[in-house]
Design a protein around this motif. Sequence first.
Motif, mmCIF file in Angstrom:
data_model
loop_
_atom_site.group_PDB
_atom_site.id
_atom_site.type_symbol
_atom_site.label_atom_id
_atom_site.label_comp_id
_atom_site.label_asym_id
_atom_site.label_seq_id
_atom_site.Cartn_x
_atom_site.Cartn_y
_atom_site.Cartn_z
ATOM 1 N N PHE A 82 0.821 -1.199 0.000
ATOM 2 C CA PHE A 82 0.000 0.000 0.000
ATOM 3 C C PHE A 82 0.860 1.257 0.000
ATOM 4 O O PHE A 82 0.477 2.280 -0.572
ATOM 5 N N ARG A 83 2.003 1.182 0.659
ATOM 6 C CA ARG A 83 2.929 2.314 0.610
ATOM 7 C C ARG A 83 3.437 2.531 -0.809
ATOM 8 O O ARG A 83 3.634 3.669 -1.248
ATOM 9 N N ASP A 84 3.655 1.434 -1.514
ATOM 10 C CA ASP A 84 4.083 1.542 -2.907
ATOM 11 C C ASP A 84 2.987 2.161 -3.766
ATOM 12 O O ASP A 84 3.272 2.890 -4.721
ATOM 13 N N VAL A 85 1.721 1.849 -3.434
ATOM 14 C CA VAL A 85 0.599 2.456 -4.148
ATOM 15 C C VAL A 85 0.622 3.969 -3.960
ATOM 16 O O VAL A 85 0.452 4.740 -4.910
ATOM 17 N N ARG A 86 0.839 4.406 -2.716
ATOM 18 C CA ARG A 86 0.909 5.843 -2.431
ATOM 19 C C ARG A 86 2.062 6.485 -3.197
ATOM 20 O O ARG A 86 1.906 7.556 -3.785
ATOM 21 N N LYS A 87 3.212 5.823 -3.187
ATOM 22 C CA LYS A 87 4.388 6.365 -3.867
ATOM 23 C C LYS A 87 4.147 6.464 -5.372
ATOM 24 O O LYS A 87 4.489 7.475 -5.998
ATOM 25 N N ALA A 88 3.554 5.426 -5.952
ATOM 26 C CA ALA A 88 3.293 5.428 -7.392
ATOM 27 C C ALA A 88 2.295 6.516 -7.770
ATOM 28 O O ALA A 88 2.454 7.200 -8.788
ATOM 29 N N GLU A 89 1.259 6.689 -6.944
ATOM 30 C CA GLU A 89 0.257 7.716 -7.218
ATOM 31 C C GLU A 89 0.869 9.104 -7.128
ATOM 32 O O GLU A 89 0.597 9.979 -7.945
ATOM 33 N N LYS A 90 1.715 9.309 -6.140
ATOM 34 C CA LYS A 90 2.370 10.603 -5.968
ATOM 35 C C LYS A 90 3.271 10.916 -7.158
ATOM 36 O O LYS A 90 3.254 12.038 -7.687
ATOM 37 N N GLU A 91 4.050 9.931 -7.585
ATOM 38 C CA GLU A 91 4.946 10.139 -8.720
ATOM 39 C C GLU A 91 4.159 10.411 -9.998
ATOM 40 O O GLU A 91 4.541 11.268 -10.809
ATOM 41 N N SER A 92 3.053 9.689 -10.172
ATOM 42 C CA SER A 92 2.222 9.878 -11.358
ATOM 43 C C SER A 92 1.644 11.283 -11.422
ATOM 44 O O SER A 92 1.689 11.951 -12.467
ATOM 45 N N LYS A 94 2.745 13.975 -9.875
ATOM 46 C CA LYS A 94 3.810 14.965 -10.037
ATOM 47 C C LYS A 94 4.272 15.037 -11.490
ATOM 48 O O LYS A 94 4.614 16.112 -11.984
ATOM 49 N N ASP A 95 4.286 13.899 -12.175
ATOM 50 C CA ASP A 95 4.670 13.882 -13.589
ATOM 51 C C ASP A 95 3.681 14.659 -14.454
ATOM 52 O O ASP A 95 4.029 15.146 -15.529
ATOM 53 N N TYR A 103 -1.187 24.147 -11.262
ATOM 54 C CA TYR A 103 -0.565 23.082 -10.472
ATOM 55 C C TYR A 103 -1.501 22.619 -9.355
ATOM 56 O O TYR A 103 -2.200 23.420 -8.741
ATOM 57 N N ARG A 104 -1.479 21.322 -9.097
ATOM 58 C CA ARG A 104 -2.154 20.824 -7.890
ATOM 59 C C ARG A 104 -1.410 21.295 -6.644
ATOM 60 O O ARG A 104 -2.015 21.654 -5.656
ATOM 61 N N GLY A 105 -0.096 21.223 -6.720
ATOM 62 C CA GLY A 105 0.732 21.570 -5.566
ATOM 63 C C GLY A 105 1.099 20.327 -4.777
ATOM 64 O O GLY A 105 0.364 19.334 -4.760
ATOM 65 N N ASP A 106 2.249 20.371 -4.128
ATOM 66 C CA ASP A 106 2.757 19.205 -3.394
ATOM 67 C C ASP A 106 1.830 18.774 -2.258
ATOM 68 O O ASP A 106 1.661 17.582 -1.997
ATOM 69 N N ALA A 107 1.223 19.748 -1.573
ATOM 70 C CA ALA A 107 0.347 19.419 -0.443
ATOM 71 C C ALA A 107 -0.888 18.649 -0.908
ATOM 72 O O ALA A 107 -1.306 17.676 -0.270
ATOM 73 N N TYR A 108 -1.477 19.055 -2.019
ATOM 74 C CA TYR A 108 -2.658 18.383 -2.552
ATOM 75 C C TYR A 108 -2.302 16.988 -3.056
ATOM 76 O O TYR A 108 -3.026 16.022 -2.813
ATOM 77 N N ILE A 109 -1.183 16.881 -3.741
ATOM 78 C CA ILE A 109 -0.744 15.582 -4.257
ATOM 79 C C ILE A 109 -0.498 14.604 -3.115
ATOM 80 O O ILE A 109 -0.891 13.431 -3.180
ATOM 81 N N ASP A 110 0.138 15.088 -2.057
ATOM 82 C CA ASP A 110 0.391 14.223 -0.905
ATOM 83 C C ASP A 110 -0.924 13.733 -0.298
ATOM 84 O O ASP A 110 -1.050 12.563 0.071
ATOM 85 N N GLY A 111 -1.909 14.619 -0.209
ATOM 86 C CA GLY A 111 -3.206 14.229 0.338
ATOM 87 C C GLY A 111 -3.919 13.209 -0.525
ATOM 88 O O GLY A 111 -4.517 12.254 -0.008
ATOM 89 N N ILE A 112 -3.859 13.385 -1.847
ATOM 90 C CA ILE A 112 -4.491 12.438 -2.763
ATOM 91 C C ILE A 112 -3.840 11.065 -2.639
ATOM 92 O O ILE A 112 -4.516 10.037 -2.563
ATOM 93 N N ALA A 113 -2.500 11.039 -2.611
ATOM 94 C CA ALA A 113 -1.766 9.776 -2.519
ATOM 95 C C ALA A 113 -2.090 9.041 -1.207
ATOM 96 O O ALA A 113 -2.285 7.821 -1.198
ATOM 97 N N LYS A 114 -2.161 9.784 -0.108
ATOM 98 C CA LYS A 114 -2.502 9.163 1.169
ATOM 99 C C LYS A 114 -3.923 8.620 1.159
ATOM 100 O O LYS A 114 -4.208 7.567 1.747
ATOM 101 N N THR A 115 -4.818 9.333 0.480
ATOM 102 C CA THR A 115 -6.204 8.873 0.383
ATOM 103 C C THR A 115 -6.284 7.534 -0.327
ATOM 104 O O THR A 115 -6.971 6.611 0.118
ATOM 105 N N PHE A 116 -5.552 7.406 -1.440
ATOM 106 C CA PHE A 116 -5.584 6.154 -2.184
ATOM 107 C C PHE A 116 -4.950 5.015 -1.397
ATOM 108 O O PHE A 116 -5.378 3.865 -1.502
#
Length: 303
Positions: A82-92, A94-95, A103-116
């Motif tokens: 699940f941590r890998d899922v968060r990491k993959a979503e965050k990288e996706s 950001k790309d 921009y979504r911004g780093d804070a929003y991206i981090d929140g989305i990744a944690k949600t998934f």
Amino acid sequence: MKENIISTDHLIIIVTATIVGTMARALTIKEDFRQYPTYPNGYLIHLVTGFVAASLGAVAIPALMTKNFVAVTFLALAIQQFRDVRKAEKESLKDLENTESAYRGDAYIDGIAKTFEARNYFALIVSFTTALTIQLVDSKFISINVMSGTITGLIVLYVIKRFSKGKVLGDIADVKEGKIEVRESELFVDGIFVSNLLGTENAANMFQKEGLAVVIIPREEHFRIALDHYGQRQAALFEATRAVGVKRYHFTRKEYEKGKIVITLVPIIKDVNKLIEAVKKTPVLESVKKSHSVMDTNLFGRE
């Protein structure tokens, strides 16, 4: 060899719990449609990882009942998965930043990744409780076992969804349409200075004729802490541009006296109601949340 063959009862537990857990993941995917970068592949990826999470939760009870403790250790692998899922979503996400209108911004991206990541725990917990209920009921009627497990799993899903549900901007602020005014090369919304970048007559005319603006007004003083956060304002701007598109220009500006936030742009779809709704539904980011009730300023002064 027969000792290694899974029993019918355990097979029913695993299949039922896996289906209910996967269904839980599918239901929560629909909730986050605004945050998806790509619909078909995004759904497939998260459905598959949800199925894996549900399967892990489903096999735990049969593994314990058969004293197959090695199989239970696979639950530990779920955490890393699940941590890998968060990491993959965050990288996706950001790309994709450079391809977005804003921009979504780093804070929003981090929140989305944690949600998934958290939604996969939903699938695991729901499937685990479904399997546990079936094992505890242990009726001679299979339909009663399956129904009991399914109902319990859905109740658990409802509870954890309510528990994990965050606030949106509409919960802490009022959002209303703002009046656009252009003075030479300067842009104002409800008298609030926004930008001095409208240097050409064409830009000024475009904003006067086609521009839209909304003003976010905090309902209480302490809500200004969240609204003043740059990441929160960036997330609201992103949702605004996603909802109505951007033909040209987009700005956000903070008014310091009363804490008002202005979002203005020249949209592709000129629909102010859609713009207001998009801003209202922007999630309040976890990184800016503070519990006002526990922020007691006299805490350290007590004896």
